[in-house]
Design a protein around this motif. Structure first.
Motif, PDB file in Angstrom:
ATOM      1  N   PHE A   1      -1.003  23.175 -13.073  1.00  0.00           N
ATOM      2  CA  PHE A   1      -0.281  24.260 -13.747  1.00  0.00           C
ATOM      3  C   PHE A   1      -1.232  24.911 -14.739  1.00  0.00           C
ATOM      4  CE2 PHE A   1       2.753  26.086 -16.816  1.00  0.00           C
ATOM      5  CZ  PHE A   1       3.620  26.734 -15.945  1.00  0.00           C
TER       6      PHE A   1
ATOM      7  N   ARG B   1      -0.590  29.349 -19.585  1.00  0.00           N
ATOM      8  CA  ARG B   1       0.849  29.571 -19.463  1.00  0.00           C
ATOM      9  C   ARG B   1       1.635  28.440 -20.114  1.00  0.00           C
ATOM     10  NH1 ARG B   1       3.142  33.571 -17.074  1.00  0.00           N
ATOM     11  NH2 ARG B   1       5.347  33.500 -16.519  1.00  0.00           N
ATOM     12  N   LEU B   2       1.113  27.240 -20.052  1.00  0.00           N
ATOM     13  CA  LEU B   2       1.763  26.115 -20.724  1.00  0.00           C
ATOM     14  C   LEU B   2       1.783  26.332 -22.231  1.00  0.00           C
ATOM     15  CD1 LEU B   2       2.952  23.258 -20.853  1.00  0.00           C
ATOM     16  CD2 LEU B   2       0.607  22.372 -20.773  1.00  0.00           C
TER      17      LEU B   2
ATOM     18  N   LEU C   1       4.531  28.779 -23.079  1.00  0.00           N
ATOM     19  CA  LEU C   1       5.869  28.204 -23.005  1.00  0.00           C
ATOM     20  C   LEU C   1       6.146  27.287 -24.190  1.00  0.00           C
ATOM     21  CD1 LEU C   1       6.053  27.380 -19.179  1.00  0.00           C
ATOM     22  CD2 LEU C   1       7.061  29.324 -20.381  1.00  0.00           C
TER      23      LEU C   1
ATOM     24  N   PRO D   1       5.007  32.276 -11.159  1.00  0.00           N
ATOM     25  CA  PRO D   1       5.746  31.891 -12.375  1.00  0.00           C
ATOM     26  C   PRO D   1       7.148  31.365 -12.117  1.00  0.00           C
ATOM     27  CG  PRO D   1       5.804  34.267 -12.111  1.00  0.00           C
ATOM     28  CD  PRO D   1       4.962  33.743 -10.970  1.00  0.00           C
TER      29      PRO D   1
ATOM     30  N   ASP E   1       8.427  28.211 -14.212  1.00  0.00           N
ATOM     31  CA  ASP E   1       8.450  28.190 -15.674  1.00  0.00           C
ATOM     32  C   ASP E   1       9.679  27.473 -16.208  1.00  0.00           C
ATOM     33  OD1 ASP E   1       6.140  29.605 -15.577  1.00  0.00           O
ATOM     34  OD2 ASP E   1       7.003  31.524 -16.184  1.00  0.00           O
TER      35      ASP E   1
ATOM     36  N   VAL F   1       9.384  23.745 -15.889  1.00  0.00           N
ATOM     37  CA  VAL F   1       8.458  23.164 -16.867  1.00  0.00           C
ATOM     38  C   VAL F   1       9.150  23.009 -18.223  1.00  0.00           C
ATOM     39  CG1 VAL F   1       6.307  23.550 -18.128  1.00  0.00           C
ATOM     40  CG2 VAL F   1       6.410  24.007 -15.682  1.00  0.00           C
TER      41      VAL F   1
ATOM     42  N   GLU G   1      11.652  32.542 -13.813  1.00  0.00           N
ATOM     43  CA  GLU G   1      10.475  32.946 -14.585  1.00  0.00           C
ATOM     44  C   GLU G   1      10.892  33.194 -16.029  1.00  0.00           C
ATOM     45  OE1 GLU G   1       7.279  36.672 -14.853  1.00  0.00           O
ATOM     46  OE2 GLU G   1       8.682  36.506 -13.179  1.00  0.00           O
ATOM     47  N   VAL G   2      10.096  32.714 -16.967  1.00  0.00           N
ATOM     48  CA  VAL G   2      10.397  32.838 -18.390  1.00  0.00           C
ATOM     49  C   VAL G   2       9.462  33.873 -19.003  1.00  0.00           C
ATOM     50  CG1 VAL G   2      10.530  31.638 -20.597  1.00  0.00           C
ATOM     51  CG2 VAL G   2      11.203  30.470 -18.492  1.00  0.00           C
ATOM     52  N   SER G   3      10.038  34.815 -19.745  1.00  0.00           N
ATOM     53  CA  SER G   3       9.248  35.870 -20.386  1.00  0.00           C
ATOM     54  C   SER G   3       8.948  35.492 -21.826  1.00  0.00           C
ATOM     55  CB  SER G   3      10.006  37.200 -20.335  1.00  0.00           C
ATOM     56  OG  SER G   3      11.181  37.135 -21.125  1.00  0.00           O
TER      57      SER G   3
END
Length: 483
Positions: free
Chosen positions: A361, A365-366, A369, A399, A402, A405, A427-429
């Motif tokens: 991953f 991006r982690l 988040l 994505p 997300d 995760v 998907e998370v914005s």
């Protein structure tokens, strides 16, 4: 008397200069500039402008490519239906990942089905290849070995191939992409691939491009000049002789093909092997393909008889499990294939600088988040180490995982297990919204085949598969309600 002009070229990046330099100004390599010979200068400076006139694009005839099967189902999927005669293919990967094993097995399968194949090795002896071919079950009288690194000898061997007795040829010489994908098992293997070509070789395998050298170029094998000239000659030979050529390339520490980037630009297809050599699973990805899409992946399993196309490939990344703290399930799309994956998270108190580590991953991006969880849900993750792992060795590039995760991190942080029959897709914005993902119907259908009955999504689909109940969660704060 005219003064002789000199030309120096960097053996790492191809930078040229009129005088010798100790350090290349382009790639900062030391002692990498070598003086080119007169032959090499002529190759670099020659005018290659064709004597032709432009014409309207509507008057250009369409080239319809024909495919022949490699007898490896997963490889055919990545290639877009099979191997194209006259195509130049480049395959890279870590040492020991199975590049030579797969191509030797493909060569043996083609040879056992009536096609003549040439395997050129510059790294192993003919006896070593014979021993491995015997272990893979790839022995055939139509599989020819050439232990040579001289390009001139290799070209002569391809053009002047030994004549062998040919079986009766059926009138069906080629087939299109659709018939390869759908009717592959209906056509007799003895007659499907037969075609009268200008050379008896159907496929030529070069192992590897970094060991081959051209005698007229004075630089060492694997240098910029050597790789550029050899690739150009192989490309010209493939088109003239209508023979498919597959090249094995070494990779550097950062995972790219060793040598100049022009190597990837000149070939028709670039494939990369992914996977840990210590594990059985291998993934083949296409990064360039002039004959098909690059969104498909091939999944292989390493066994005693070599690399084989994985059976029930979608079930290799997930097995039914019990409820576990820090574990959740999602669905990702690799081309047209839906894969159910398990994502694991571990959140533990930090004794110093907190660490963030992810396997499979994207780390950036982690971090995004985690910052979102601290801001929206007020979780003090700045004092904790966070580790993320995608089981099965696959890398996620979309994505849609997300939301899964986030669920894993919250589960591990609060030490509460998630329902084993619930999946998370979304998907998370950056503003905390959960957004829809593409092809939700395909993903839900795959989850239904595994027995899942609850799915957390951004928006309920119009028609969900029977047995699955979808719950909406359009923002991050609603995750806690469903958990």
């Amino acid at each position: 008397m005219a003064k002789k002009s000199a030309l120096f070229e960097c053996q790492h990046c191809g930078y040229t200069t009129a005088k010798w330099l100790g350090k290349c100004p382009e790639c900062n390599s030391w002692d990498s500039l070598l003086e080119l010979t007169d032959t090499q200068k002529q190759i670099l400076r020659q005018d290659s402008t064709p004597e032709s006139t432009p014409c309207a694009i509507t008057q250009v005839a369409i080239d319809e490519h024909s495919f022949f099967s490699s007898y490896q189902e997963e490889l055919d999927i990545v290639l877009g239906g099979g191997i194209v005669p006259g195509g130049l293919y480049l395959i890279g990967g870590n040492p020991g990942v199975g590049k030579s094993t797969l191509l030797l097995k493909v060569a043996g399968s083609l040879a056992q089905n009536g096609q003549s194949v040439l395997y050129v090795s510059g790294e192993e002896s003919a006896g070593q290849i014979r021993l491995r071919a015997q272990r893979l079950g790839a022995l055939s009288e139509r599989l020819f070995l050439l232990n040579e690194i001289n390009l001139s000898i290799i070209k002569h061997a391809i053009v002047n191939a030994p004549q062998v007795d040919s079986p009766k040829v059926d009138s069906r010489v080629d087939w299109d992409f659709q018939s390869t994908r759908n009717d592959d098992k209906k056509v007799d293997s003895r007659t499907r691939d037969k075609k009268v070509d200008s050379t008896p070789y159907r496929l030529c395998i070069i192992d590897s491009i970094q060991t081959i050298y051209a005698p007229e170029i004075s630089s060492a094998p694997g240098s910029v000049s050597q790789v550029r000239e050899i690739t150009f000659e192989l490309m010209r030979l493939a088109k003239e002789q209508n023979i498919a050529i597959m090249i094995i390339g070494h990779i550097t520490k950062d995972g790219s093909i060793a040598g100049p980037r022009i190597l990837e630009h000149m070939v028709d297809c670039v494939l990369y092997f992914e996977g840990d050599p210590s594990k059985e699973l291998r993934i083949l990805r296409g990064f360039k393909n002039r004959f098909g899409t690059t969104s498909e992946i091939g999944i292989f399993e390493m066994s005693q008889d070599g690399l084989n196309s994985a059976k029930n490939a979608s079930k290799l990344f997930f097995q039914k499990r019990v409820s576990t703290i820090g574990s959740a399930v999602s669905v990702v799309l690799e081309g047209s294939r839906a894969l159910v994956i398990e994502i694991q998270a571990l959140v533990s108190e930090s004794y110093g600088n907190p660490r963030r580590q992810s396997t499979g991953f994207e780390l950036n991006r982690l971090n995004m988040l985690l910052a979102l969880l601290e801001r929206k849900l007020e979780l003090p993750l700045g004092r904790y180490d966070v580790f993320i792992n995608i089981t099965g060795g696959i890398k996620i590039s979309e994505p849609s995982a997300d939301l899964c995760v986030l669920a894993c991190i919250i589960s591990s942080f609060r030490n509460r297990a998630l329902n084993a029959s619930t999946a998370f897709i979304g998907e998370v914005s950056l503003v905390g919204d959960i957004r829809e993902v593409s092809n939700i119907d395909i993903r839900l259908k795959e989850l239904a085949s595994y027995g899942f009955d609850k799915v957390i999504v951004a928006k309920k689909p119009k028609a969900a598969p029977s047995g699955i109940k979808c719950f909406e969660a359009d923002e991050v704060s609603k995750i806690l309600e469903w958990m």
